[in-house]
Scaffold this motif. Structure first.
Motif, PDB file in Angstrom:
ATOM      1  N   LYS A 117     -13.691  23.479  16.931  1.00 25.98           N
ATOM      2  CA  LYS A 117     -12.280  23.850  16.853  1.00 25.98           C
ATOM      3  C   LYS A 117     -11.385  22.633  17.062  1.00 25.98           C
ATOM      4  CE  LYS A 117      -9.093  27.420  18.483  1.00 25.98           C
ATOM      5  NZ  LYS A 117      -8.904  28.562  19.406  1.00 25.98           N
ATOM      6  N   ASN A 121      -8.813  20.983  14.214  1.00 25.33           N
ATOM      7  CA  ASN A 121      -7.378  20.825  14.460  1.00 25.33           C
ATOM      8  C   ASN A 121      -6.859  19.450  14.058  1.00 25.33           C
ATOM      9  OD1 ASN A 121      -7.045  23.430  15.415  1.00 25.33           O
ATOM     10  ND2 ASN A 121      -7.425  22.871  17.551  1.00 25.33           N
ATOM     11  N   VAL A 126      -4.691  23.060   7.164  1.00 26.49           N
ATOM     12  CA  VAL A 126      -5.885  23.893   7.361  1.00 26.49           C
ATOM     13  C   VAL A 126      -6.331  24.545   6.056  1.00 26.49           C
ATOM     14  CG1 VAL A 126      -6.819  25.844   8.653  1.00 26.49           C
ATOM     15  CG2 VAL A 126      -5.176  24.330   9.732  1.00 26.49           C
TER      16      VAL A 126
END
Length: 346
Positions: A117, A121, A126
């Motif tokens: 994760k 980021n 995204v």
């Protein structure tokens, strides 16, 4: 034909090789990545095919429980209702039988999810990370489901890894999915006994095992020896705070064991399957080197096939106590006591 899927980590292929060899001539089709995934084919589609199989053999090791691909296969299996009825766990990582051991793998996947994760980021947009988002979701799914999976496995009365082949075979016979070997033999003799029809003596059929039979026996013995040595090394590491063992599968016929005490190597042991002196028969050879991998020219022990009382056994040629014939279990004991134990206890 029974279709079975072998789910394993490639670092532990010695266990898969042993199962593969055992069921080679039986009414079972074993599906394995090294055969079923051809060049440029989808690995994920192959892993999803585990749901289409009659049964799945799960070789549960530490490597397996930390492998994303292996856990993906488990998620596919768990989609089946009462999935535990179609799996045969071969549990090598016995720590899962207690809560602290299972917690170790739950926290491992929690950390893997957090790390992925954080890395995701770092991507500005995204939308450009579709496949990464999918992996993140699958990792989170593993985190959610691994406790249930391990709990189910720990609650099953799993046979030992050494007995897994026979146990699977017996279970399939109980379900009527495999014919009894004696029955098959009688049917075959009844249907195709051309020797009796022509009144030709058949005494030669019960003579010395063929070269092929001997070599199959030696290959199977090689796999079993390495499985048991691996379990001995694992227990040694668990019970000793100073000894570490590095096991390396050099190729399908060569295994390397390196023993360390507090980081310093004290023994190296190589096992290899072949015919070092020429000839038709395989032998299992042992080469011991203090600090290097060495080569296959120095022999500290050799096991060759020998028939004793109508049964194929291992014949130790260079045993300290002289030449003798023994089963696989005794050969493992001899290797450990003669070639490993004296050096790690110094």
């Amino acid at each position: 034909m029974v279709n079975m899927f072998i789910s394993y980590c490639q670092k532990d292929e010695v266990y898969a090789d042993n199962i593969d060899l055992y069921f080679k001539d039986k009414d079972i089709v074993l599906h394995r990545d090294i055969r079923d995934i051809s060049s440029w084919k989808s690995i994920r589609e192959y892993m999803q095919s585990i749901r289409d199989m009659d049964y799945a053999i799960l070789i549960i090791t530490d490597n397996y429980l930390k492998s994303f691909n292996c856990m993906y296969e488990i998620l596919e299996v768990m989609k089946e209702r009462n999935f535990q009825d179609k799996i045969f766990p071969a549990v090598v990582e016995k720590s899962i039988y207690n809560s602290p051991g299972r917690i170790k793998y739950i926290t491992h996947w929690q950390e893997e999810f957090k790390k992925l994760k954080v890395e995701m980021n770092k991507i500005d947009d995204v939308i450009n990370a579709g496949s990464i988002i999918d992996d993140l979701k699958r990792t989170q799914n593993i985190t959610f489901n691994i406790d249930e999976f391990l709990g189910k496995i720990a609650d099953m009365n799993n046979p030992s890894v050494q007995d897994i082949n026979e146990s699977i075979e017996n279970k399939l016979r109980e379900k009527g999915l495999l014919n009894d070997e004696k029955e098959c033999k009688l049917i075959k003799e009844k249907d195709v006994d051309i020797f009796s029809k022509l009144d030709i003596p058949k005494m030669f059929l019960d003579s010395e095992p063929t070269d092929l039979e001997k070599n199959k026996f030696m290959a199977n013995s090689f796999s079993k020896i390495n499985i048991m040595l691996g379990e001995l090394c694992e227990q040694l590491e668990n019970e000793s705070g100073s000894i570490q063992v590095k096991i390396d599968r050099v190729d399908s016929r060569t295994m390397m064991y390196e023993f360390y005490r507090n980081g310093s190597q004290v023994r190296a042991l190589k096992l290899f399957l072949g015919n070092p002196f020429g000839g038709k028969e395989y032998s299992i050879s042992i080469s011991c080197e203090q600090f290097s991998r060495g080569n296959n020219n120095s022999f500290n022990g050799i096991f060759s096939p020998k028939v004793e009382k109508g049964q194929l056994m291992l014949h130790s040629i260079l045993s300290i106590s002289g030449q003798k014939t023994m089963p696989v279990e005794e050969a493992v004991k001899e290797i450990w006591i003669s070639h490993i134990k004296p050096y790690i206890e110094r």
